[in-house]
Enzyme design. Structure first.
Site, mmCIF file in Angstrom:
data_model
loop_
_atom_site.group_PDB
_atom_site.id
_atom_site.type_symbol
_atom_site.label_atom_id
_atom_site.label_comp_id
_atom_site.label_asym_id
_atom_site.label_seq_id
_atom_site.Cartn_x
_atom_site.Cartn_y
_atom_site.Cartn_z
ATOM 1 C CG PHE A 154 -5.138 -5.645 -0.046
ATOM 2 C CD1 PHE A 154 -3.834 -5.341 0.330
ATOM 3 C CD2 PHE A 154 -5.383 -6.885 -0.599
ATOM 4 C CE1 PHE A 154 -2.800 -6.249 0.139
ATOM 5 C CE2 PHE A 154 -4.359 -7.808 -0.789
ATOM 6 C CZ PHE A 154 -3.072 -7.480 -0.422
ATOM 7 N N GLY A 188 1.618 0.668 5.665
ATOM 8 C CA GLY A 188 0.935 -0.309 4.818
ATOM 9 C C GLY A 188 0.258 0.297 3.607
ATOM 10 C CD GLU A 189 -4.100 1.952 4.613
ATOM 11 O OE1 GLU A 189 -5.145 2.232 4.038
ATOM 12 O OE2 GLU A 189 -3.983 1.944 5.858
ATOM 13 C CD GLN A 205 2.804 -3.986 4.889
ATOM 14 O OE1 GLN A 205 2.286 -4.756 4.088
ATOM 15 N NE2 GLN A 205 2.098 -3.259 5.710
ATOM 16 C CB THR A 210 8.031 -6.977 7.481
ATOM 17 O OG1 THR A 210 8.393 -6.160 8.600
ATOM 18 C CG2 THR A 210 8.334 -8.429 7.808
ATOM 19 N NE ARG A 235 13.424 2.649 16.721
ATOM 20 C CZ ARG A 235 13.190 2.010 17.864
ATOM 21 N NH1 ARG A 235 12.136 2.312 18.594
ATOM 22 N NH2 ARG A 235 14.010 1.078 18.268
ATOM 23 N N GLY A 268 -0.447 -10.384 6.432
ATOM 24 C CA GLY A 268 0.717 -10.402 5.560
ATOM 25 C C GLY A 268 1.545 -9.146 5.760
ATOM 26 C CG ASN A 319 11.222 -6.680 10.308
ATOM 27 O OD1 ASN A 319 11.950 -6.640 9.313
ATOM 28 N ND2 ASN A 319 10.939 -7.799 10.942
ATOM 29 N N PRO A 320 13.008 -3.597 8.863
ATOM 30 C CG PRO A 320 15.319 -3.337 8.784
ATOM 31 C CD PRO A 320 14.182 -3.571 9.729
#
Lengths: 154, 689
Positions: free
Chosen positions: B236, B652-653, B586, B582, B576, B463, B579-580
C-alpha cells in the site's frame, strides 16, 4: 519436547521463551502460519490446537508437550477451494490464518457455541462476527464470506 | 502456433499463485531457509523524538545469551551517501524522531536478540521537540514541488473577487489524521553475502529499485545485489522503496558473516517505514445561484520530517475535477520532529478528495441542489488548468449510472429524515479520480521446449493480481492459451521493471510484456526483449485519469452515535478491465480502506512524547469482517486508445479516493451532523444528535 504437527510427532529443542508460532516457523520449517503482529491482534498466526483455533503467537510452545497442532500445511478443507473460487484473498498473508480460523469456527458452530450475534442459522452476520479476529488489510472480506458460507454447506 | 486462442485479457481468470496461497506454500521474505547459521536481528528504537545518541552498552549477562553483535553508529560500517536519509542508518548520532533505529542486536536466536535489544542501555542527550502540525506554525513554507513533480501552487483568474461577488459560497476546513499503511506482512529482510555479492529476500514493491539503492549504500553495482521478492504481504505504498530493514539486515550479515533475518515487529511499522501525513485543508467554493462554480480554492497544510522533504500532492486532483474560471491550489509544509511521511494508497488524492468532495456536498446543500446535479453542471470539457483534452473522461456517466444502480433518484435531500428503530439512515455520494500513468520497463520472453513460453520482468505482485494479469497479456500477445505462459516476476535480476505503485504496474509492465511477446511472435525468434522507455517518453502525460463515483448508505445509532455502512457502491470508468475478478477485488479493497479512513483509522499523537500512541493493530483500527455489510463495485466499458497497448487505467488506488467523502456525506444526510475532522468517531457525532 514433542509436538504432534499435522499428524506427525516432531521432537524439537526450544528456548522456554519460544512461542508456538516461532517454533513452527523458525524450528519446524512450517512457515504457513504468519506473523502479522506477534500480539494476538491480527489472527494471521491462527492454527488449530487439539482441533480448536488459537493465535499461535500467544502460546509458549513449552506448554504444549504432546499436543496436536494442525497448521495450514495440514489443512485439506473445502474452504480452500472456495477461497480460490471467490478470490477470497489478495496478498495472501492473512489467508492461512483466515482458513484455519474458518475451519475452527465451523466446528464451533457445529457444536452449538454461541456468538454475540446470536442467529440460529449460520448467517453472513454470524460468519462476520465469528471471523472478526482475523484481519485482512487488502479488504478481501466480501469475497471470504460467500466462500466460507458455501464451504459450510458442503 | 495457435492462432485461434480465445483472448485471455478480460477473462476472470483465477490468481496464478492462488493454490500456493491457500495451502501456506507461498513464501514471503522472512520464510526462506538459508542455512543453520542463520542469525536473527532486533532493532532498538529511539525513546525520544530529538537528541543525540552518545553511547550504547549491553549487559554482559544478556550478551552472553547468544548475542553475536550490537551495531550502532559508534561501530557500524560506513555507508555511501543515501538519497533517502532514512536509509543512512547508524551513520550519525542525530535522533530525528521517536522510533528511529538506534541500534541493532544480532543473536543466534530470535528470543535472545529481542531480549538484548530491550535491555540495551542507550545514553541519549535529549532535546526539546516539536511534533504538532498547526496552520499558524511559524516554520510553514511552500515546497518547490509536491510529489512526484507538480508545482506546489497554481492560480488563475481572481479567486478573491469571485468569492466576494458570488451569491453562494462555502468556506470549510477539513482535517485528516496521520494514517498508517499497515500491510499484514511487516517489513522484513533476510540478507546473506555470497563472496562480495549480496542476496536479499526482501518484502518490497520494487526489487530493481531496492537492489540499486542498497547496492549504492554498500558500494556495489546493482547487479551485485540480488533482491528476491516472490510474494509480498501487502504494501500500500509503504514498501515502494528500500526501507531501513533492508539496510540493517545487509549490514548485520556483513558484520557477522552469517545470513541475518530481520522482521520488523508490528509496532516498528508505526515509525520506521512511513505513513500518510496529517492534513489541514481549507476549501473555498463560489458558485452562481444555479450551481455553476465560479471559484475553487484549495489550500493544504501538511507535514514532513527533519530528515527529508516529502510533500504530499493533496490538492492536485482539485486541479482537474471541476470547471471554474477562477482557481487556486496550494501546499504548505512544516518539518517536525516526527517520522517521514511516505506514500500510502492514493497519496494526494485520498486526503485531498475528502475535502473537495465534502465541500461540494456542503455547497449542494446551500444551493438546495442535488449533489450529483451540482457535479454534472461543473463538468469540464478539457483539463481546467492545463487545457489538455482528456484522453477519456466518463465521470458524469459514473455518477448517473451509479445513481441508477444504487437507487438515488427518490432521495429526500433534507437531513435527518429517515429513522428506523434506533437508527438514523442517510445516503451520500462523492467523486473519485486517479491519474493514469505508465513508467518505462523492460520484459523478455523465451520460447521453451514444447509449446510453452517464459516471460520475465522484475515486477512484483503485492496481491494486486499482477502475476495473473501479465500472464493473460502475454498469452494474447503471443496468441497462445494462458496455460502455455510461465510468468517470472519478483526478482531483481530479471529485466528491469518500474515500481508497483501509482496504480501503474499493469500499464507499465503489460506494455513491456506486450512488446516483447509481439516481437517474438512476429520475428519467429527464440527470444525477444522489449524496452518501453522511448514510447513512454514520447507520450502525452496530461489529461489521463480514471474516474469514478462512490455511493454510501449509512445508519447512525441515535443512542450511541455509532456509524454502520449498510451499503457502499463504486462505479468506475477505468479503461479496459484486464481481469474482472482481480479488478473487483482491487476496487473493493480500496473502498474498504476508504471506509477505514472515514470511520476508524487515525494515529493519535502524544505531543509530550512526540509519538503516535496507538501503534499496534489492537488500537489502530482497520476495518474487520464485522464492519462490512453490502459492498459492490461495477465499471463502465471504457475504450481509450491513447493509453497503452492494453487500453487500461490503474485501478489499485481509486477505490480509496472519494469513498471516505461519500460516507461522511451520508453521515450528514442521516443525522445533520457534518464531521470535518476524520475519522467520524461516535464522540464527534453523538453530542449533536
Amino acid at each position: 519436547m514433542d509436538l504432534v504437527v499435522n499428524g506427525t510427532r516432531r521432537s524439537v529443542e526450544l528456548d522456554p521463551r519460544t512461542t508456538l508460532l516461532d517454533a513452527l516457523r523458525e524450528h519446524l520449517g512450517l512457515t504457513g502460519a504468519k506473523k502479522g503482529c506477534d500480539h494476538g491482534q491480527c489472527g494471521a498466526c491462527t492454527v488449530l490446537l487439539d482441533g480448536r483455533r488459537v493465535n499461535s503467537c500467544l502460546i509458549l510452545a513449552i506448554t504444549l508437550q504432546d499436543s496436536s497442532v494442525t497448521t495450514i500445511e495440514g489443512v485439506d478443507h473445502p474452504v480452500q477451494d472456495k477461497f480460490l473460487e471467490h478470490d477470497g484473498f489478495q496478498c495472501g498473508y492473512c489467508t492461512p490464518g483466515q482458513i484455519c480460523s474458518a475451519v475452527g469456527m465451523l466446528d464451533e458452530v457445529s457444536k452449538g457455541w454461541p456468538s454475540a450475534v446470536g442467529d440460529a442459522e449460520l448467517t453472513d452476520a454470524e460468519i462476520r462476527e465469528r471471523m472478526s479476529g482475523n484481519l485482512c488489510r487488502c479488504g478481501a472480506y466480501p469475497n471470504m464470506i460467500p466462500a466460507i458460507r458455501e464451504a459450510a454447506a458442503r | 502456433m495457435t492462432t485461434t486462442a480465445e483472448r485471455a485479457v478480460g477473462q476472470p481468470i483465477g490468481r496464478v499463485e492462488g493454490p500456493d496461497k491457500v495451502r501456506g506454500a507461498a513464501r514471503y521474505a522472512a520464510e526462506y531457509p538459508v542455512g543453520d547459521d542463520l542469525a536473527y536481528a532486533w532493532v532498538a528504537q529511539s525513546p525520544v523524538a530529538r537528541g543525540t545518541l552518545t553511547d550504547v552498552t549491553v549487559d554482559p549477562l544478556v550478551e552472553a545469551d547468544d548475542v553475536l553483535a550490537v551495531l550502532w553508529h559508534g561501530n557500524a560500517p560506513r555507508l555511501a551517501e543515501a538519497d533517502d536519509p532514512e536509509l543512512a542508518v547508524f551513520q550519525s548520532d542525530r535522533i530525528s524522531y521517536r522510533g528511529q533505529a538506534l541500534a541493532l542486536v544480532v543473536a543466534r536466536t530470535l528470543e535472545a536478540a529481542r531480549r538484548a535489544a530491550a535491555t540495551l542501555q542507550l545514553d541519549i542527550e535529549q532535546e526539546p521537540h516539536d511534533s504538532v502540525l498547526r496552520t499558524d506554525h511559524p516554520e510553514l513554507y511552500t515546497p518547490e514541488k509536491v510529489n512526484p513533480n507538480f508545482p506546489s501552487d497554481t492560480a488563475s483568474g481572481d479567486v478573491e473577487a469571485a468569492l466576494a461577488g458570488a451569491p453562494v459560497t462555502v468556506d470549510v476546513t477539513y482535517r485528516t489524521p496521520p494514517l498508517h499503511n499497515s500491510p499484514m506482512e511487516p517489513h522484513a529482510t533476510t540478507a546473506l553475502w555470497a563472496d562480495d555479492d549480496l542476496v536479499l529476500y526482501d518484502s518490497n514493491q520494487h526489487p530493481p529499485g531496492v537492489a540499486a539503492s542498497i547496492g549504492g549504500l554498500f558500494g556495489l553495482p546493482a547487479d551485485r545485489v540480488h533482491v528476491i521478492t516472490e510474494h509480498v504481504g501487502g504494501g500500500f505504498g509503504s514498501k515502494g522503496t528500500a526501507r531501513p530493514n533492508a539496510v540493517l539486515a545487509a549490514m548485520a550479515a556483513k558484520v557477522t558473516g552469517r545470513p541475518v533475518r530481520l522482521a520488523l515487529p508490528r509496532q516498528a511499522l508505526f515509525s520506521m517505514v512511513g505513513h500518510r501525513t496529517p492534513t489541514i485543508q481549507r476549501v473555498r467554493l463560489a458558485a452562481t445561484a444555479d450551481g455553476h462554480l465560479t471559484a475553487i480554492d484549495h489550500d493544504v497544510v501538511e507535514q514532513s520530517s527533519r530528515l527529508f522533504e516529502f510533500a504530499e500532492q493533496t490538492a492536485v486532483s482539485t486541479r482537474h475535477m471541476y470547471a471554474a474560471a477562477n482557481r487556486r491550489t496550494g501546499h504548505r509544509l512544516v518539518r517536525l520532529d516526527m517520522p517521514t511521511p511516505r506514500w500510502m494508497r492514493a497519496p494526494g488524492e485520498a486526503p485531498g478528495m475528502v475535502a473537495l468532495e465534502c465541500a461540494m456536498d456542503e455547497l449542494a446543500v446551500v444551493l438546495d441542489l442535488d449533489p450529483i446535479e451540482l457535479r454534472v453542471r461543473n463538468e469540464p470539457s478539457v483539463e481546467p488548468e492545463s487545457g489538455t483534452p482528456f484522453s477519456s473522461r466518463h465521470y458524469v456517466e459514473c455518477l448517473r449510472r451509479g445513481a441508477e444502480r444504487f437507487g438515488w433518484h427518490d432521495r429526500d435531500p433534507r437531513p435527518k429524515q429517515r429513522r428506523e428503530g434506533d437508527w438514523w439512515i442517510g445516503t451520500g455520494v462523492a467523486g473519485a479520480t486517479y491519474p493514469t500513468m505508465a513508467q518505462p520497463s523492460t520484459a523478455r520472453v523465451r520460447r521453451l521446449s514444447g509449446d510453452s513460453y517464459e516471460v520475465s520482468i522484475a515486477a512484483t505482485d503485492l496481491g494486486t493480481g499482477a502475476r495473473t494479469i501479465l500472464t493473460q497479456i502475454a498469452a494474447d500477445a503471443l496468441e497462445v492459451p494462458v496455460s502455455q505462459v510461465r510468468m517470472r516476476i519478483g526478482d531483481s535480476t530479471l529485466p528491469r521493471a518500474s515500481v508497483a505503485g501509482g496504480s501503474s504496474g499493469s500499464a507499465s509492465w503489460g506494455w513491456a510484456v506486450t512488446g516483447a511477446c509481439r516481437s517474438l511472435r512476429e520475428s519467429g525468434r527464440e527470444e525477444a526483449t522489449f524496452d518501453s522507455s522511448e514510447l513512454i517518453k514520447q507520450q502525452e502525460k496530461d489529461g489521463k485519469h480514471a474516474f469514478g463515483a462512490h455511493f454510501a448508505e449509512v445508519r447512525v445509532d441515535a443512542m450511541t452515535g455509532e456509524v454502520r455502512v449498510s451499503r457502499l457502491f463504486g462505479m468506475y470508468a477505468a479503461g479496459r478491465i484486464l481481469n474482472p475478478r482481480t479488478a473487483r477485488s482491487q476496487f473493493l479493497g480500496g473502498m474498504i480502506m476508504g471506509m477505514g479512513m472515514a470511520l476508524h483509522e487515525e494515529s493519535v499523537l502524544d505531543p509530550a512524547q512526540g509519538t503516535w500512541v496507538n501503534h499496534d493493530l489492537a488500537e489502530y483500527h482497520i476495518p474487520v469482517h464485522a464492519d462490512i455489510e453490502s459492498i459492490e463495485a461495477e465499471w463502465l466499458d471504457e475504450q481509450d486508445d491513447q493509453l497503452n497497448p492494453m487500453g487500461s487505467k490503474g485501478i489499485g488506488e481509486i477505490g480509496i479516493v472519494g469513498s471516505p467523502a461519500a460516507i461522511l456525506n451520508a453521515i450528514w444526510h442521516a443525522t445533520g451532523v457534518r464531521v470535518r475532522d476524520l475519522p467520524a468517531r461516535l464522540d464527534k457525532i453523538l453530542p449533536h444528535l
